[in-house]
Motif scaffolding. Structure first.
Motif, PDB file in Angstrom:
ATOM      1  N   GLN A 115       0.812  -1.214   0.000  1.00 30.71           N
ATOM      2  CA  GLN A 115       0.000   0.000   0.000  1.00 30.71           C
ATOM      3  C   GLN A 115       0.850   1.272   0.000  1.00 30.71           C
ATOM      4  OE1 GLN A 115      -3.328  -1.152   3.186  1.00 30.71           O
ATOM      5  NE2 GLN A 115      -1.322  -2.076   3.551  1.00 30.71           N
ATOM      6  N   ALA A 116       0.412   2.254  -0.753  1.00 27.21           N
ATOM      7  CA  ALA A 116       1.024   3.578  -0.722  1.00 27.21           C
ATOM      8  C   ALA A 116       0.514   4.287   0.529  1.00 27.21           C
ATOM      9  CB  ALA A 116       0.654   4.364  -1.972  1.00 27.21           C
ATOM     10  N   HIS A 117       1.396   4.470   1.491  1.00 23.84           N
ATOM     11  CA  HIS A 117       1.010   4.917   2.828  1.00 23.84           C
ATOM     12  C   HIS A 117       0.391   6.322   2.837  1.00 23.84           C
ATOM     13  CE1 HIS A 117       2.301   4.033   7.263  1.00 23.84           C
ATOM     14  NE2 HIS A 117       1.058   4.418   7.184  1.00 23.84           N
ATOM     15  N   ARG A 118       0.809   7.143   1.925  1.00 19.38           N
ATOM     16  CA  ARG A 118       0.214   8.464   1.709  1.00 19.38           C
ATOM     17  C   ARG A 118       0.368   8.797   0.220  1.00 19.38           C
ATOM     18  NH1 ARG A 118      -1.075   7.393   6.095  1.00 19.38           N
ATOM     19  NH2 ARG A 118      -1.190   8.680   7.974  1.00 19.38           N
ATOM     20  N   PHE A 119      -0.298   9.830  -0.229  1.00 23.32           N
ATOM     21  CA  PHE A 119      -0.118  10.306  -1.599  1.00 23.32           C
ATOM     22  C   PHE A 119       1.159  11.122  -1.658  1.00 23.32           C
ATOM     23  CE2 PHE A 119      -0.852  13.209  -5.160  1.00 23.32           C
ATOM     24  CZ  PHE A 119      -1.317  12.325  -6.131  1.00 23.32           C
ATOM     25  N   ASP A 120       1.917  10.973  -2.729  1.00 23.54           N
ATOM     26  CA  ASP A 120       3.186  11.703  -2.897  1.00 23.54           C
ATOM     27  C   ASP A 120       3.035  12.696  -4.039  1.00 23.54           C
ATOM     28  OD1 ASP A 120       5.731  12.649  -3.171  1.00 23.54           O
ATOM     29  OD2 ASP A 120       6.619  10.741  -3.812  1.00 23.54           O
ATOM     30  N   PRO A 121       2.843  13.975  -3.738  1.00 25.66           N
ATOM     31  CA  PRO A 121       2.644  14.957  -4.807  1.00 25.66           C
ATOM     32  C   PRO A 121       3.904  15.261  -5.602  1.00 25.66           C
ATOM     33  CG  PRO A 121       2.753  16.056  -2.680  1.00 25.66           C
ATOM     34  CD  PRO A 121       2.750  14.591  -2.394  1.00 25.66           C
ATOM     35  N   VAL A 146      -3.855   1.714  -1.298  1.00 21.35           N
ATOM     36  CA  VAL A 146      -3.422   3.030  -0.838  1.00 21.35           C
ATOM     37  C   VAL A 146      -3.909   3.234   0.591  1.00 21.35           C
ATOM     38  CG1 VAL A 146      -3.427   3.984  -3.169  1.00 21.35           C
ATOM     39  CG2 VAL A 146      -5.477   4.217  -1.744  1.00 21.35           C
ATOM     40  N   SER A 147      -3.400   4.255   1.246  1.00 23.28           N
ATOM     41  CA  SER A 147      -3.821   4.564   2.602  1.00 23.28           C
ATOM     42  C   SER A 147      -3.929   6.070   2.771  1.00 23.28           C
ATOM     43  CB  SER A 147      -2.816   4.003   3.621  1.00 23.28           C
ATOM     44  OG  SER A 147      -3.175   4.375   4.938  1.00 23.28           O
ATOM     45  N   GLU A 148      -5.069   6.517   3.253  1.00 26.60           N
ATOM     46  CA  GLU A 148      -5.331   7.932   3.514  1.00 26.60           C
ATOM     47  C   GLU A 148      -5.191   8.788   2.257  1.00 26.60           C
ATOM     48  OE1 GLU A 148      -6.997   8.531   6.041  1.00 26.60           O
ATOM     49  OE2 GLU A 148      -5.807   9.000   7.794  1.00 26.60           O
ATOM     50  N   ILE A 170      -5.778  -0.770  -8.087  1.00 25.78           N
ATOM     51  CA  ILE A 170      -5.966  -0.599  -6.649  1.00 25.78           C
ATOM     52  C   ILE A 170      -7.201  -1.372  -6.198  1.00 25.78           C
ATOM     53  CG2 ILE A 170      -6.553   1.094  -4.866  1.00 25.78           C
ATOM     54  CD1 ILE A 170      -4.933   3.135  -6.523  1.00 25.78           C
ATOM     55  N   VAL A 171      -7.036  -2.199  -5.169  1.00 26.35           N
ATOM     56  CA  VAL A 171      -8.173  -2.965  -4.644  1.00 26.35           C
ATOM     57  C   VAL A 171      -8.467  -2.643  -3.186  1.00 26.35           C
ATOM     58  CG1 VAL A 171      -7.747  -4.871  -6.241  1.00 26.35           C
ATOM     59  CG2 VAL A 171      -6.753  -4.948  -3.942  1.00 26.35           C
ATOM     60  N   ALA A 172      -7.597  -1.828  -2.542  1.00 30.43           N
ATOM     61  CA  ALA A 172      -7.785  -1.568  -1.119  1.00 30.43           C
ATOM     62  C   ALA A 172      -7.450  -0.117  -0.786  1.00 30.43           C
ATOM     63  CB  ALA A 172      -6.908  -2.503  -0.283  1.00 30.43           C
ATOM     64  N   ASN A 173      -8.153   0.406   0.200  1.00 24.63           N
ATOM     65  CA  ASN A 173      -7.856   1.710   0.776  1.00 24.63           C
ATOM     66  C   ASN A 173      -7.822   1.528   2.289  1.00 24.63           C
ATOM     67  OD1 ASN A 173      -7.553   4.580   1.023  1.00 24.63           O
ATOM     68  ND2 ASN A 173      -9.710   4.705   1.593  1.00 24.63           N
ATOM     69  N   GLN A 174      -6.829   2.146   2.935  1.00 26.52           N
ATOM     70  CA  GLN A 174      -6.711   2.033   4.392  1.00 26.52           C
ATOM     71  C   GLN A 174      -6.845   3.420   5.029  1.00 26.52           C
ATOM     72  OE1 GLN A 174      -3.334   0.789   7.603  1.00 26.52           O
ATOM     73  NE2 GLN A 174      -3.749  -0.706   5.996  1.00 26.52           N
ATOM     74  N   PRO A 175      -8.064   3.786   5.424  1.00 32.23           N
ATOM     75  CA  PRO A 175      -8.284   5.080   6.069  1.00 32.23           C
ATOM     76  C   PRO A 175      -8.537   4.914   7.566  1.00 32.23           C
ATOM     77  CG  PRO A 175     -10.356   4.284   5.229  1.00 32.23           C
ATOM     78  CD  PRO A 175      -9.336   3.160   5.033  1.00 32.23           C
ATOM     79  N   GLN A 176      -8.417   5.996   8.297  1.00 32.73           N
ATOM     80  CA  GLN A 176      -8.906   6.008   9.669  1.00 32.73           C
ATOM     81  C   GLN A 176     -10.440   6.065   9.623  1.00 32.73           C
ATOM     82  OE1 GLN A 176      -8.677   8.709  13.765  1.00 32.73           O
ATOM     83  NE2 GLN A 176      -7.729   9.465  11.903  1.00 32.73           N
ATOM     84  N   TYR A 177     -11.089   5.245  10.445  1.00 29.71           N
ATOM     85  CA  TYR A 177     -12.556   5.235  10.443  1.00 29.71           C
ATOM     86  C   TYR A 177     -13.063   4.622  11.740  1.00 29.71           C
ATOM     87  CZ  TYR A 177     -17.346   4.515   8.727  1.00 29.71           C
ATOM     88  OH  TYR A 177     -18.710   4.542   8.559  1.00 29.71           O
ATOM     89  N   ALA A 321     -13.071  17.294   3.994  1.00 30.80           N
ATOM     90  CA  ALA A 321     -11.831  18.044   3.812  1.00 30.80           C
ATOM     91  C   ALA A 321     -10.718  17.516   4.706  1.00 30.80           C
ATOM     92  CB  ALA A 321     -12.064  19.528   4.098  1.00 30.80           C
ATOM     93  N   LYS A 322     -11.080  16.756   5.738  1.00 32.92           N
ATOM     94  CA  LYS A 322     -10.083  16.221   6.665  1.00 32.92           C
ATOM     95  C   LYS A 322      -9.580  14.841   6.244  1.00 32.92           C
ATOM     96  CE  LYS A 322     -11.875  18.798  10.624  1.00 32.92           C
ATOM     97  NZ  LYS A 322     -12.567  18.701  11.930  1.00 32.92           N
ATOM     98  N   THR A 323     -10.076  14.318   5.124  1.00 29.85           N
ATOM     99  CA  THR A 323      -9.552  13.055   4.618  1.00 29.85           C
ATOM    100  C   THR A 323      -8.048  13.193   4.410  1.00 29.85           C
ATOM    101  OG1 THR A 323     -11.636  12.635   3.486  1.00 29.85           O
ATOM    102  CG2 THR A 323      -9.741  11.329   2.791  1.00 29.85           C
ATOM    103  N   ALA A 324      -7.317  12.190   4.841  1.00 37.27           N
ATOM    104  CA  ALA A 324      -5.852  12.172   4.738  1.00 37.27           C
ATOM    105  C   ALA A 324      -5.176  13.017   5.806  1.00 37.27           C
ATOM    106  CB  ALA A 324      -5.360  12.609   3.362  1.00 37.27           C
ATOM    107  N   ASP A 325      -5.944  13.581   6.750  1.00 43.03           N
ATOM    108  CA  ASP A 325      -5.346  14.337   7.849  1.00 43.03           C
ATOM    109  C   ASP A 325      -5.754  13.668   9.156  1.00 43.03           C
ATOM    110  OD1 ASP A 325      -4.209  16.082   9.586  1.00 43.03           O
ATOM    111  OD2 ASP A 325      -5.344  17.838   8.963  1.00 43.03           O
ATOM    112  N   MET A 326      -5.070  12.586   9.494  1.00 39.75           N
ATOM    113  CA  MET A 326      -5.460  11.803  10.658  1.00 39.75           C
ATOM    114  C   MET A 326      -5.201  12.523  11.971  1.00 39.75           C
ATOM    115  SD  MET A 326      -2.434   8.933  10.924  1.00 39.75           S
ATOM    116  CE  MET A 326      -2.844   8.510  12.602  1.00 39.75           C
ATOM    117  N   PHE A 327      -4.528  13.674  11.913  1.00 41.08           N
ATOM    118  CA  PHE A 327      -4.234  14.402  13.139  1.00 41.08           C
ATOM    119  C   PHE A 327      -5.207  15.546  13.388  1.00 41.08           C
ATOM    120  CE2 PHE A 327      -0.124  12.675  11.670  1.00 41.08           C
ATOM    121  CZ  PHE A 327       0.068  11.781  12.697  1.00 41.08           C
TER     122      PHE A 327
END
Length: 336
Positions: A115-121, A146-148, A170-177, A321-327
């Motif tokens: 999984q790509a732990h975060r998006f890399d711009p 991918v994740s977040e 991509i078959v999986a996404n790992q978000p906080q939920y 808007a807080k997607t990908a901002d687990m903090f």
């Protein structure tokens, strides 16, 4: 099933963020993994960045002797694992080097999910996706995820993968939920359901807050994550406000009526969401693994789900808007 792929995963997944290699010694970690296997958990989640690789090494050692085909191992790449400019991100160089290092630490020839732990711009998406696809072709990775990532980022990746004709999408996404943090519901979940991407969610217990062990106005109990050494108290301290803790305590009668512990209720709630394939739990003791694993297969009634929503009310955060901002947290969540 993991989305619309052919891969089966256990509903409750064992993960080792902030535990193996940090707050839990090897003996306790091995006991937790053994308890997970005994409870029927087959899926194990880790990352190269957890304890700077030590979490992968501990997990690999704990699984040694287990028939490799009987478990699914997931790990991740992107976050910094060193001080060099190429020790992070999703460049072809870092993806390949990180994957090979993860395989060595885990003691396996392949991982089931990478999984790509975060998006890399900074890195062209084409470069990342082709690197992942090459690892699939080489047999070192079975499925990719991918994740977040935001819905827009996932959609872009699906489009690019289609244009390139890649082997594995991509078959999986790992978000906080969890009950309190539902920011994937407006955008990410609908997209992933339509595209057959399964959610493997982390923090279903909101770092232990939803177990009810933390009470308003009281010091954290001994042995809890908030009272531990290392980084754990810093993370959980963001969600220990009395407003949250008071509302969580009001869930206790609902759990009692359902014949569940607070932890089982929170995990079962997460698994009740359409599109969620599995929920990742962490543990410092084998007994925690055994208790939480029994949430698999529990089905909550519509009335109970509605009562949970009513109890938590406006404390629930659904801001996409807080997607990908687990903090990010609501002000009233914080103890500060």
């Amino acid at each position: 099933m993991l989305g619309r792929s052919g891969l089966s995963v256990s509903e409750v997944i064992y993960g080792n963020w902030l535990t193996h290699g940090e707050t839990v010694d090897r003996a306790a970690a091995t006991a937790c993994v053994a308890a997970a296997l005994d409870a029927g958990i087959t899926t194990f989640d880790t990352a190269d960045v957890y304890a700077m690789g030590e979490a992968e090494a501990v997990l690999g050692a704990a699984l040694r002797g287990t028939r490799r085909e009987s478990v699914e191992i997931a790990t991740k790449v992107c976050l910094p694992t060193g001080d060099g400019p190429n020790d992070r991100g999703l460049s072809r160089k870092h993806v390949f080097e990180s994957c090979h290092a993860s395989l060595r630490r885990l003691g396996t020839d392949y991982v089931d999910l990478y999984q790509a732990h975060r998006f890399d711009p900074r890195t062209p998406l084409e470069e990342t996706l082709v690197a992942f696809d090459d690892l699939v072709r080489q047999g070192k990775v079975r499925y990719v995820g991918v994740s977040e990532w935001t819905a827009a980022q996932i959609e872009q990746a699906l489009t690019v993968a289609g244009e390139l004709g890649l082997t594995r999408r991509i078959v999986a996404n790992q978000p906080q939920y969890n009950m309190l943090w539902r920011v994937i519901e407006p955008d990410v979940l609908p997209l992933c359901r339509a595209e057959g991407i399964g959610q493997i969610v982390f923090q279903p217990l909101a770092q232990g807050v939803l177990t009810g062990k933390y009470r308003p106005g009281a010091a954290p109990p001994a042995g809890s994550r908030a009272a531990a050494a290392g980084r754990a108290p810093r993370f959980i301290g963001r969600v220990l406000g009395d407003a949250v803790l008071d509302r969580v305590q009001r869930l206790r009668p609902l759990a009692d009526e359902a014949g569940l512990t607070m932890a089982q209720l929170a995990i079962a709630w997460t698994l009740a969401t359409d599109g969620v394939s599995g929920a990742i739990i962490g543990a410092t003791r084998a007994a925690q693994v055994t208790e939480n694993a029994t949430a698999a297969g529990v089905r909550l009634s519509p009335d109970l789900l509605a009562a949970i929503d009513q109890t938590l009310g406006d404390l629930v955060d659904r801001d996409p808007a807080k997607t990908a901002d687990m903090f990010a947290v609501k002000p009233e969540w914080s103890a500060a």
